[in-house]
Design an enzyme around this catalytic site. Structure first.
Site, PDB file in Angstrom:
ATOM      1  N   HIS A   2      -3.932   2.901  -0.227  1.00 52.54           N
ATOM      2  CA  HIS A   2      -3.563   2.065  -1.372  1.00 52.54           C
ATOM      3  C   HIS A   2      -4.456   2.307  -2.579  1.00 52.54           C
ATOM      4  O   HIS A   2      -3.975   2.515  -3.694  1.00 52.54           O
ATOM      5  CB  HIS A   2      -3.616   0.585  -0.977  1.00 52.54           C
ATOM      6  CG  HIS A   2      -3.275  -0.344  -2.103  1.00 52.54           C
ATOM      7  ND1 HIS A   2      -4.205  -0.760  -3.032  1.00 52.54           N
ATOM      8  CD2 HIS A   2      -2.102  -0.929  -2.457  1.00 52.54           C
ATOM      9  CE1 HIS A   2      -3.631  -1.568  -3.906  1.00 52.54           C
ATOM     10  NE2 HIS A   2      -2.358  -1.681  -3.579  1.00 52.54           N
TER      11      HIS A   2
ATOM     12  N   HIS B  78       4.277  -5.812   4.877  1.00 51.44           N
ATOM     13  CA  HIS B  78       3.497  -5.257   3.771  1.00 51.44           C
ATOM     14  C   HIS B  78       2.380  -4.364   4.286  1.00 51.44           C
ATOM     15  O   HIS B  78       1.594  -4.771   5.146  1.00 51.44           O
ATOM     16  CB  HIS B  78       2.922  -6.424   2.960  1.00 51.44           C
ATOM     17  CG  HIS B  78       2.239  -6.028   1.698  1.00 51.44           C
ATOM     18  ND1 HIS B  78       1.013  -6.513   1.334  1.00 51.44           N
ATOM     19  CD2 HIS B  78       2.627  -5.198   0.701  1.00 51.44           C
ATOM     20  CE1 HIS B  78       0.668  -6.015   0.163  1.00 51.44           C
ATOM     21  NE2 HIS B  78       1.623  -5.203  -0.240  1.00 51.44           N
TER      22      HIS B  78
END
Length: 260
Positions: free
Chosen positions: A69, A27
């Site tokens: 992100h 991730h």
């Protein structure tokens, strides 16, 4: 047995698309072990045996695809304010590593181009999550997908493109219909999930792992779609998802949940 989440006649069932990707993906590149969405994260994932990395891509103010992100710079860099207001040159000067730990001080925000070179040189498969800043969904979907098409041209395994933004996925499908796509969902499986996957010509559904069980996994697979689960940081939970034939498991715990 729980009630079916959908009812389709056999004629409408899809055939499962080929799946060239590993079962486990790191991730944001390196999970908890390195600053997320950096080249250092990619190196960390590889050092722990991961052959697939998931990472987030958005556009700078001058439309360069970069890894980041959040919509703002505050959490993962020494910058402040909206990322969409900074050019690539301005973003490149920020420190994206010190927030994690001192050994990563000075780690820059990488471009998608740099990550494409690194992952391909090291045979790492990619899940490129299109993460548009507010109001830039369509342009981000189009430009990131065009970049993926160019940067992985001729690659044996193309990146899997995913997004929560259906506007971004729609543009992705328009720009490069040949690339594989996945719809990201929060919450339980909605009633219109099949229609949404079909609308964007997706091959996979990526769900919050908390809403995946054996029945959901069975129904997604029997409908002809691959299933991903995020973010799985418990070993017993990862083992259960593997047993249910979940195709892709995203994890932050690279030292605990190991590749098959």
């Amino acid at each position: 047995m729980p009630a079916p989440l959908f009812a389709l006649p056999p004629a409408r069932m899809k055939t499962l698309a080929p799946w060239p990707y590993p079962r486990l993906a790191a991730h944001r590149g390196g999970g908890r072990l390195a600053p997320e969405n950096t080249l250092a994260a990619m190196r960390t994932g590889l050092a722990h045996g991961f052959r697939m990395a998931e990472y987030d891509v958005k556009l700078s103010h001058d439309d360069v695809p970069v890894l980041l992100h959040d919509d703002t710079l505050d959490r993962t860099t020494d910058g402040r304010g909206p990322a969409a207001e900074r050019t690539h040159g301005e973003l490149a000067r920020l420190d994206a590593g010190s927030w994690h730990s001192a050994p990563y001080a000075g780690e820059p925000i990488p471009t998608l181009r740099a990550v494409a070179r690194y992952t391909q040189a090291n045979q790492i498969a990619s899940n490129v999550e299109i993460k548009p800043c507010p109001g830039r969904e369509a342009v981000t979907g189009a430009r990131v997908t065009q970049a993926v098409r160019e940067l992985w041209h001729g690659a044996a395994t193309p990146p899997l493109i995913s997004s929560f933004s259906e506007a971004a996925l729609a543009e992705s499908a328009r720009v490069a219909p040949e690339l594989p796509r996945a719809l990201l969902l929060e919450g339980p499986l909605p009633g219109d999930w099949l229609a949404r996957l079909a609308r964007h010509d997706c091959i996979a559904l990526h769900m919050d792992q908390r809403h995946v069980d054996a029945e959901v996994a069975r129904q997604v697979r029997e409908a002809g779609y691959r299933l991903g689960a995020w973010t799985v940081n418990d070993l017993a939970r990862a083992d259960a998802l593997r047993a249910w034939q979940t195709d892709l498991i995203f994890t932050d715990e690279l030292a605990l949940i190991r590749p098959d």
